[in-house]
Design an enzyme around this catalytic site. Structure first.
Site, PDB file in Angstrom:
ATOM      1  CE  LYS A  23       0.097   6.946  -7.494  1.00 38.79           C
ATOM      2  NZ  LYS A  23       0.763   5.727  -7.073  1.00 38.79           N
ATOM      3  CG  ASN A  24       1.002   5.381  -3.355  1.00 40.88           C
ATOM      4  OD1 ASN A  24       0.368   5.566  -4.407  1.00 40.88           O
ATOM      5  ND2 ASN A  24       2.203   4.825  -3.336  1.00 40.88           N
ATOM      6  CB  CYS A 118       2.958   1.003 -12.452  1.00 37.52           C
ATOM      7  SG  CYS A 118       2.952   2.792 -12.477  1.00 37.52           S
ATOM      8  NE  ARG A 123       1.322  -3.399  -8.601  1.00 40.68           N
ATOM      9  CZ  ARG A 123       1.129  -2.084  -8.643  1.00 40.68           C
ATOM     10  NH1 ARG A 123       1.086  -1.451  -9.795  1.00 40.68           N
ATOM     11  NH2 ARG A 123       0.963  -1.387  -7.532  1.00 40.68           N
ATOM     12  CG  ASP A 306       6.490   3.393  -4.538  1.00 42.93           C
ATOM     13  OD1 ASP A 306       6.499   2.383  -5.261  1.00 42.93           O
ATOM     14  OD2 ASP A 306       5.527   3.709  -3.821  1.00 42.93           O
ATOM     15  NE  ARG A 398      -1.359   5.845 -12.896  1.00 40.89           N
ATOM     16  CZ  ARG A 398      -0.682   4.828 -12.380  1.00 40.89           C
ATOM     17  NH1 ARG A 398       0.134   4.134 -13.110  1.00 40.89           N
ATOM     18  NH2 ARG A 398      -0.842   4.501 -11.121  1.00 40.89           N
TER      19      ARG A 398
HETATM   20  N1  EPU Z   1       1.127  -8.931  -2.954  1.00 39.67           N
HETATM   21  C1  EPU Z   1       0.662 -10.206  -3.083  1.00 39.67           C
HETATM   22  N2  EPU Z   1      -0.668 -10.433  -2.864  1.00 39.67           N
HETATM   23  C2  EPU Z   1      -1.516  -9.430  -2.545  1.00 39.67           C
HETATM   24  C3  EPU Z   1      -1.035  -8.127  -2.406  1.00 39.67           C
HETATM   25  C4  EPU Z   1       0.306  -7.895  -2.620  1.00 39.67           C
HETATM   26  O1  EPU Z   1       1.412 -11.124  -3.383  1.00 39.67           O
HETATM   27  O2  EPU Z   1      -2.707  -9.711  -2.361  1.00 39.67           O
HETATM   28  C5  EPU Z   1       2.552  -8.660  -3.190  1.00 39.67           C
HETATM   29  C6  EPU Z   1       2.737  -7.760  -4.419  1.00 39.67           C
HETATM   30  O3  EPU Z   1       2.713  -8.484  -5.614  1.00 39.67           O
HETATM   31  C7  EPU Z   1       4.063  -7.135  -4.146  1.00 39.67           C
HETATM   32  C8  EPU Z   1       4.045  -6.981  -2.627  1.00 39.67           C
HETATM   33  O4  EPU Z   1       3.079  -7.905  -2.137  1.00 39.67           O
HETATM   34  O5  EPU Z   1       5.081  -8.007  -4.498  1.00 39.67           O
HETATM   35  C9  EPU Z   1       3.713  -5.584  -2.148  1.00 39.67           C
HETATM   36  O6  EPU Z   1       2.440  -5.197  -2.579  1.00 39.67           O
HETATM   37  P1  EPU Z   1       1.537  -4.161  -1.800  1.00 39.67           P
HETATM   38  O7  EPU Z   1       0.170  -4.743  -1.718  1.00 39.67           O
HETATM   39  O8  EPU Z   1       2.190  -3.705  -0.547  1.00 39.67           O
HETATM   40  O9  EPU Z   1       1.506  -2.955  -2.823  1.00 39.67           O
HETATM   41  P2  EPU Z   1       0.262  -2.218  -3.413  1.00 39.67           P
HETATM   42  O10 EPU Z   1      -0.711  -1.925  -2.353  1.00 39.67           O
HETATM   43  O11 EPU Z   1      -0.210  -2.890  -4.649  1.00 39.67           O
HETATM   44  C10 EPU Z   1       1.218   0.150  -2.913  1.00 39.67           C
HETATM   45  C11 EPU Z   1       1.506   1.380  -3.709  1.00 39.67           C
HETATM   46  C12 EPU Z   1       2.715   1.127  -4.591  1.00 39.67           C
HETATM   47  C13 EPU Z   1       3.888   0.751  -3.713  1.00 39.67           C
HETATM   48  C14 EPU Z   1       3.534  -0.452  -2.835  1.00 39.67           C
HETATM   49  C15 EPU Z   1       4.619  -0.828  -1.860  1.00 39.67           C
HETATM   50  C16 EPU Z   1      -0.667   2.330  -4.054  1.00 39.67           C
HETATM   51  C17 EPU Z   1      -1.787   2.596  -4.974  1.00 39.67           C
HETATM   52  N3  EPU Z   1       0.363   1.659  -4.547  1.00 39.67           N
HETATM   53  O12 EPU Z   1       0.943  -0.868  -3.869  1.00 39.67           O
HETATM   54  O13 EPU Z   1       2.976   2.358  -5.224  1.00 39.67           O
HETATM   55  O14 EPU Z   1       4.984   0.436  -4.530  1.00 39.67           O
HETATM   56  O15 EPU Z   1       2.334  -0.181  -2.101  1.00 39.67           O
HETATM   57  O16 EPU Z   1       4.869   0.236  -1.010  1.00 39.67           O
HETATM   58  O17 EPU Z   1      -0.699   2.714  -2.889  1.00 39.67           O
HETATM   59  C18 EPU Z   1       3.840   3.757  -6.874  1.00 39.67           C
HETATM   60  O18 EPU Z   1       3.400   4.713  -6.206  1.00 39.67           O
HETATM   61  O19 EPU Z   1       4.613   3.902  -7.865  1.00 39.67           O
HETATM   62  C19 EPU Z   1       3.453   2.399  -6.501  1.00 39.67           C
HETATM   63  C20 EPU Z   1       3.584   1.361  -7.309  1.00 39.67           C
END
Ligand code: EPU
Length: 420
Positions: A23-24, A118, A123, A306, A398
């Site tokens: 998915k991701n 979610c 975030r 996750d 989702r």
């Molecule tokens: N963060 C910041 N600033 C940013 C970006 C991230 O502070 O500009 C912080 C976030 O708030 C969080 C941490 O950094 O505390 C990690 O965030 P990251 O950007 O790595 O996560 P993401 O890209 O928003 C993806 C997956 C998530 C998964 C995370 C961590 C997707 C669409 N989502 O989220 O997946 O938990 O990486 O591996 O790829 C899920 O599948 O249930 C899910 C939430």
């Protein structure tokens, strides 16, 4: 009409299931495909609601999308129009933010609403924005909408304060056609990032260092079409592995890259779970005795956030006191309250949860507050005595392709009902 999932617990799982495409990775590959000037074909796309939302966004941008058979999509962006992405579909998922990097990279202009997704606590997307600005974009934010513009994008050296998955992918996409070389330092290393970079390189991009913490992007003038097959979903695989560790009798899980799951497999082995690990499959059975463990979520290759909620459901059956330290989303503990309704003994003082076990679980009416909470409740439902009713299953839909169908094939007593 909304649906609930019902599970009559206590039935052993056996047989085999096949893991779907990640998915991701999918949710980034689809926006990445619009950087091409011709047709991109992707195989292994999971049939999940997030993909339907992304396809809605593509259709809105006049991108031609065809699904020729399950999991096989053809994206033709040659007639695409860069319209403001302020429609409702943007708010249905987090990954709509990948249109920022893709549209900025291709058109040097993007208008987009704040993405949804979610509720895992705060975030922010400040690191994405920092990267776009470093490449030369001007960023305005008013009333929940971002407007990004650039006369030109020029390669830069970008250090991420945190190795963010989303920021790494978004900056890679924006820089793929920028002038000159971009370095992303402290880049995230998740397998899904490697998958997206593999796609972009097949499209003609010049990106090196995927899977390491320094990614180098030499901007090219044009990206073309290609064929790509998605990696298996390590989180779905991990979820089924945990289910099998809870209730399995030699459950075989196919289409897995075991190396992507090293952190989980090592923790399960510490708990006493028996596993037979093949090159692309695993066979797991429930352990007669589970030992309590301490887990800390980290960026890849550490233990995936996750899988924290699914593992917590299993930890309710471990002997002793387990702890879970959540370092990625420090408030990602909504599932704990729901698990408590089913009999779990969990104390949460974010970012730490302490789980005392084993506790017998019983059926209850619970709510999937987010995708992985939903998975955690399904695991608890399989373990519980009696019937568990899970509401808000749209969160599960989702991100898990046919979760209940796969579980039914393994012998679970699981079904859906419509509710008012
Ligand atoms: N963060 C910041 N600033 C940013 C970006 C991230 O502070 O500009 C912080 C976030 O708030 C969080 C941490 O950094 O505390 C990690 O965030 P990251 O950007 O790595 O996560 P993401 O890209 O928003 C993806 C997956 C998530 C998964 C995370 C961590 C997707 C669409 N989502 O989220 O997946 O938990 O990486 O591996 O790829 C899920 O599948 O249930 C899910 C939430």
């Amino acid at each position: 009409m909304p649906q609930v999932i019902k599970i009559e617990g206590g039935h052993r799982l056996s047989g085999s299931i096949e893991v779907s495409g990640a998915k991701n990775a999918t949710v980034a590959l689809i926006p990445a495909a619009i950087l091409a000037s011709s047709v991109v074909t992707i195989v292994g796309i999971p049939n999940i609601a997030d993909v339907a939302s992304l396809n809605e966004l593509l259709a809105y941008l006049d991108v031609d999308v065809q699904t020729v058979e399950t999991g096989h999509i053809i994206i033709d962006p040659s007639h695409m129009v860069n319209k403001p992405l302020t429609i409702d579909a943007v708010s249905k998922l987090r990954a709509s933010y990948y249109f920022m990097g893709a549209l900025l990279g291709k058109y040097h202009h993007v208008t987009i609403k704040m993405p949804g997704g979610c509720d895992l606590g705060p975030r922010p997307i400040d690191l994405h924005i920092k990267g776009f600005e470093a490449l030369g974009a001007k960023v305005d934010y008013h009333d929940g909408t971002y407007v990004l513009t650039a006369d030109k994008l020029v390669g830069a050296r970008i250090f991420l304060d945190f190795a963010s998955v989303g920021a790494t992918i978004n900056i890679v996409m924006a820089a793929a056609m920028a002038k000159g070389r971009t370095y992303i330092e402290n880049a995230a290393r998740e397998p899904e990032i490697i998958d997206v970079i593999t796609l972009l390189n097949k499209m003609g991009a010049r990106i090196h260092g995927a899977g390491t913490n320094v990614i180098t992007i030499d901007g090219v003038e044009r990206l073309g079409g290609c064929f790509h097959e998605i990696i298996p979903d390590r989180i779905e695989a991990g979820t089924f592995i945990i289910m099998a560790a809870a209730m399995g009798q030699d459950v075989r899980i196919d289409n897995v890259i075991p190396q992507h799951l090293d952190a989980l497999l090592s923790k399960l082995s510490e708990m006493g779970v028996r596993m037979d690990i093949g090159p692309d499959h695993l066979t797991i059975g429930a352990a007669p005795f589970l030992t309590a463990i301490d887990v800390k979520t980290m960026t890849y290759p550490g233990f995936a956030t996750d899988l924290q909620a699914p593992l917590t459901a299993l930890l309710t059956q471990a002997h002793g006191r387990s702890t879970v330290l959540e370092t990625i989303y420090r408030q990602r503990f909504n599932h704990c309250e729901q698990l408590r309704l089913m009999g779990a003994d969990i104390d949460v003082e974010a970012p730490l949860a302490s789980i005392s076990g084993p506790t017998p679980m019983h059926g209850a009416e619970v709510r999937a507050t987010d995708l992985r909470c939903g998975a955690s409740l399904v695991i608890a439902g399989l373990l519980a005595k009696g019937v568990t009713t899970i509401a808000d299953v749209h969160h599960i839909d989702r991100g898990y392709e046919g979760l209940d169908g796969k579980l039914e094939r393994l012998g679970a007593h699981i079904w859906r009902e419509q509710v008012d």
